[in-house]
Design a protein around this motif. Structure first.
Motif, short mmCIF file in Angstrom:
data_model
loop_
_atom_site.label_atom_id
_atom_site.label_comp_id
_atom_site.label_asym_id
_atom_site.label_seq_id
_atom_site.Cartn_x
_atom_site.Cartn_y
_atom_site.Cartn_z
N VAL B 103 27.98 10.27 19.38
CA VAL B 103 27.86 11.45 20.23
C VAL B 103 28.89 11.45 21.36
N SER B 104 29.67 10.38 21.46
CA SER B 104 30.84 10.38 22.34
C SER B 104 32.08 10.80 21.55
N GLY B 105 31.89 11.17 20.29
CA GLY B 105 33.01 11.59 19.46
C GLY B 105 33.80 10.43 18.90
N ALA B 106 33.18 9.24 18.88
CA ALA B 106 33.91 8.03 18.49
C ALA B 106 33.44 7.48 17.15
N ARG B 107 34.40 7.17 16.30
CA ARG B 107 34.12 6.47 15.05
C ARG B 107 33.86 5.01 15.37
N PRO B 108 32.69 4.48 15.01
CA PRO B 108 32.36 3.09 15.34
C PRO B 108 33.24 2.14 14.54
N ILE B 109 33.81 1.14 15.22
CA ILE B 109 34.66 0.18 14.50
C ILE B 109 34.17 -1.25 14.60
N GLY B 110 33.20 -1.55 15.46
CA GLY B 110 32.70 -2.92 15.50
C GLY B 110 31.49 -3.05 16.41
N LEU B 111 30.57 -3.93 16.02
CA LEU B 111 29.36 -4.18 16.81
C LEU B 111 29.22 -5.67 17.09
N LEU B 112 28.61 -5.99 18.23
CA LEU B 112 28.18 -7.36 18.54
C LEU B 112 26.68 -7.31 18.81
N THR B 113 25.93 -8.28 18.27
CA THR B 113 24.48 -8.29 18.49
C THR B 113 24.08 -9.57 19.21
N THR B 114 23.32 -9.42 20.29
CA THR B 114 22.80 -10.58 21.02
C THR B 114 21.28 -10.61 20.88
N PHE B 115 20.78 -11.74 20.38
CA PHE B 115 19.34 -11.91 20.16
C PHE B 115 18.77 -12.77 21.28
N VAL B 116 17.71 -12.30 21.95
CA VAL B 116 16.90 -13.15 22.82
C VAL B 116 15.58 -13.36 22.09
N ILE B 117 15.33 -14.59 21.66
CA ILE B 117 14.21 -14.88 20.76
C ILE B 117 13.17 -15.71 21.49
N THR B 130 17.41 -9.95 10.65
CA THR B 130 18.85 -10.13 10.48
C THR B 130 19.35 -9.35 9.26
N ARG B 131 18.55 -9.37 8.18
CA ARG B 131 18.92 -8.58 6.99
C ARG B 131 18.93 -7.09 7.33
N ALA B 132 17.96 -6.65 8.15
CA ALA B 132 17.91 -5.24 8.53
C ALA B 132 19.16 -4.85 9.31
N VAL B 133 19.59 -5.73 10.22
CA VAL B 133 20.83 -5.49 10.97
C VAL B 133 22.01 -5.39 10.01
N ALA B 134 22.10 -6.37 9.11
CA ALA B 134 23.24 -6.42 8.19
C ALA B 134 23.25 -5.19 7.28
N ASP B 135 22.08 -4.81 6.75
CA ASP B 135 22.03 -3.66 5.84
C ASP B 135 22.35 -2.36 6.57
N ALA B 136 21.81 -2.21 7.78
CA ALA B 136 22.08 -0.98 8.53
C ALA B 136 23.57 -0.89 8.87
N ALA B 137 24.18 -2.04 9.19
CA ALA B 137 25.61 -2.04 9.51
C ALA B 137 26.42 -1.65 8.28
N ARG B 138 26.00 -2.15 7.13
CA ARG B 138 26.71 -1.81 5.89
C ARG B 138 26.58 -0.31 5.61
N ARG B 139 25.36 0.22 5.78
CA ARG B 139 25.17 1.67 5.54
C ARG B 139 26.00 2.50 6.52
N ALA B 140 26.08 2.01 7.76
CA ALA B 140 26.84 2.76 8.77
C ALA B 140 28.34 2.46 8.67
N ASP B 141 28.70 1.55 7.76
CA ASP B 141 30.10 1.22 7.52
C ASP B 141 30.79 0.68 8.77
N VAL B 142 30.11 -0.20 9.48
CA VAL B 142 30.69 -0.79 10.69
C VAL B 142 30.46 -2.30 10.63
N PRO B 143 31.48 -3.10 10.92
CA PRO B 143 31.30 -4.55 10.84
C PRO B 143 30.56 -5.12 12.04
N ILE B 144 29.74 -6.15 11.79
CA ILE B 144 29.17 -6.95 12.87
C ILE B 144 30.21 -8.03 13.17
#
Lengths: 357, 357
Positions: B103-117, B130-144
């Motif tokens: 919604v900022s008009g930007a094509r996502p090109i990379g994500l970083l995820t920080t877990f506090v467990i 972790t699988r949910a993160v990986a699968d969602a990233a794949r569907r959104a076509d953006v690398p973690i």
């Protein structure tokens, strides 16, 4: 520290599915930066995220954009207590992220801070922390671009957790990798070790010791910048030894580069109160966290100019050459003491000092 | 959502010190995205961070680097429960951040995820997340690109919190700002509202209601991309209405742009179970969080092509023109119902549904 994924098996990375993490539940040690952390990263995160990984990761991920090399990193901060001599979670949240960029050879250009706050946190504590973030960012000369705030019920956090992400521009003169490290290279350390870890330990009041110590939290970018200017062509590798300490960082280097790492115990700068506390408590100072120091490996030809550069920066006067890279014993860290005694120092196992950052 | 700092007083921003936040302690409402959140951001974060702010912030901060415009954002996720029909904290952590970039008009090109467990979290839950993160990233076509992991003692978190930061490249054709919104412009919504909030509410089991609902969590980038291609020259403003719902996003627009925002109640798409649950529970669906929808303001000339573009994307079939921008009543959101009744809808006050994302 960004999780380090240096030995991404290509098969796992490509299939994206070979998980080798079967720990029944998460323990404190999984967050300590040592062996259990590595098992979690290599067994779970690397296989699952590997398929989409752009680059092998060290302290920051790097990306090529518009002809520039950018570094991006993210760090969670859960230190207890929130405030301690020399700083607070606010300073750590800025300096820790700035330093991950710095040791990737990147000038920090922007930070985002995300606060997860426990309901009931006094407004005054939040204000002090926010001021600490703002002041540390000003000192490190990096803008806070924004962030996010979430609140959870009382009892569902420990006051306040902060996650900071940072963006930096990698200096074009720099090319860092464990793979470029060669026997004969020397190891530099920016200053005395253990100040942060022991300060936080004492601030918890669990140990009846009194020492005039302060956390070393600071941006190391001014020192790194000077080092790059003085010795970029001989600069192979850098790392900030936070969780797990100098021993964990150098063990990772030894494994990733398949070399022997040798340090000379009497050359490692350390303040007397840190040495004393470690002796009393049975801790190895090489495992204690630092928040304002970094390690660098440089070619022997650049050793003296690199050391002079570090020492020329205010706060870098105690920088030292603490060791060297050898052929063997491969994949280990050897610590040589005066009078010829030698000991192997492993990476941190378990977590004697949880939630240090 | 990145904290929004649209009305940064320049005096505060320059002196960097005029704090106007005196709440005695932090309450759940400070994290709800409504009035209390705005007070926290405008009274504390904006004055203190303002001195270093590069850009006024909306959903993401933008930076010019190497001739390109980059967007950077960070979001904390503390949803309870961790898993619910249609998704989990893992999908939210990817899609929420991707959508702030989109919604900022930007094509996502990379994500970083920080877990506090929280120590004691079952390994199996961490693996599923972790699988949910990986699968969602794949569907959104953006690398973690990487991330960080911290562990806190049992009882010091609620299973798992995730903070995601994302980097994107802003489409050069796009220029978005509340200030560019004009009377006569139309308001588009990508699909039915309230699915996420009501799904999570029901998943908690506190309410004895049964409804076949699923969270709408998804990446909106495919729809935004098509919208930009179809109507970039008439595209003024976009926002994903998460915490605080459509009413909070449109109230912020009305205030930031000093316009009247009018929506037609019968044109706002909504599923029957959401409508039913809201009626039973006394909630306004306009305040309920969404995780896979976005609002856009476009010029009236581009309204039909923009709507056709949204509807042409799979999952966008229910997109609708729900309202329009008027001169007055300025700085308010007016909701018109059939038969001529009108009501003012304010931004969310308090938090009927905490920890929805």
């Amino acid at each position: 520290m960004l999780t380090s994924l240096p030995h991404l098996g290509t098969e796992e990375a490509q299939t994206g599915r070979v998980v080798r993490f079967s720990d029944y539940q998460i323990e404190m040690a999984h967050g300590a930066g040592g062996m259990a952390s590595r098992r979690l990263v290599e067994g779970l995160f690397a296989p699952l995220f590997g398929g989409t990984l752009l680059t092998p990761l060290t302290d920051a991920a790097t990306l090529e954009i518009g002809g520039m090399r950018l570094a991006m990193t993210a760090d969670g901060f859960v230190v207890r207590p929130l405030e301690f001599p020399g700083g607070s979670i606010g300073e750590l949240a800025v300096n820790g992220t700035v330093n991950d960029l710095a040791v990737s050879g990147a000038r920090p250009i922007g930070l985002l801070t995300t606060f997860v706050i426990e309901a009931g946190l006094p407004g005054a504590v939040l204000e002090r922390t926010t001021r600490a973030v703002a002041d540390a960012a000003r000192r490190a000369d990096v803008p806070i671009l924004g962030g996010d705030t979430k609140v959870v019920e009382h009892g569902k956090a420990d006051g306040l957790y902060i996650t900071t992400s940072g963006l930096g521009v990698v200096d074009a003169r720099v090319s860092l990798s464990a793979a470029s490290v060669r026997p004969g290279d020397v190891i530099l350390l920016s200053g005395p070790i253990g100040d942060h870890g022991i300060t936080v330990l004492l601030a918890r009041g669990d140990v009846d010791l009194d020492a005039s110590l302060r956390s070393d939290t600071r941006s190391v970018w001014p020192m790194v910048k000077r080092l790059i200017a003085a010795a970029a062509d001989g600069l192979r590798w850098m790392r900030d030894p936070t969780r797990g300490g100098v021993a964990t960082s150098l063990n990772e280097l030894a494994r990733d580069a398949s070399v022997g790492v040798v340090i000379f115990e009497d050359r490692v700068p350390m303040r007397a109160p840190v040495r004393g506390a470690c002796e009393l408590l049975g801790l190895d100072p090489l495992h204690i966290a630092n928040e304002g120091q970094f390690l660098a490996v440089v070619s022997s030809e650049r050793a003296e100019s690199a050391l002079a550069a570090l020492r020329s920066v205010p706060g870098g006067e105690e920088a030292a050459i603490i060791g060297e890279i050898r052929d063997s014993p491969a994949k280990t860290l050897l610590c040589l003491a005066p009078y010829g005694t030698a000991r192997l120092v492993d990476m941190l196992v378990g977590d004697p000092l949880p939630r240090i950052c």
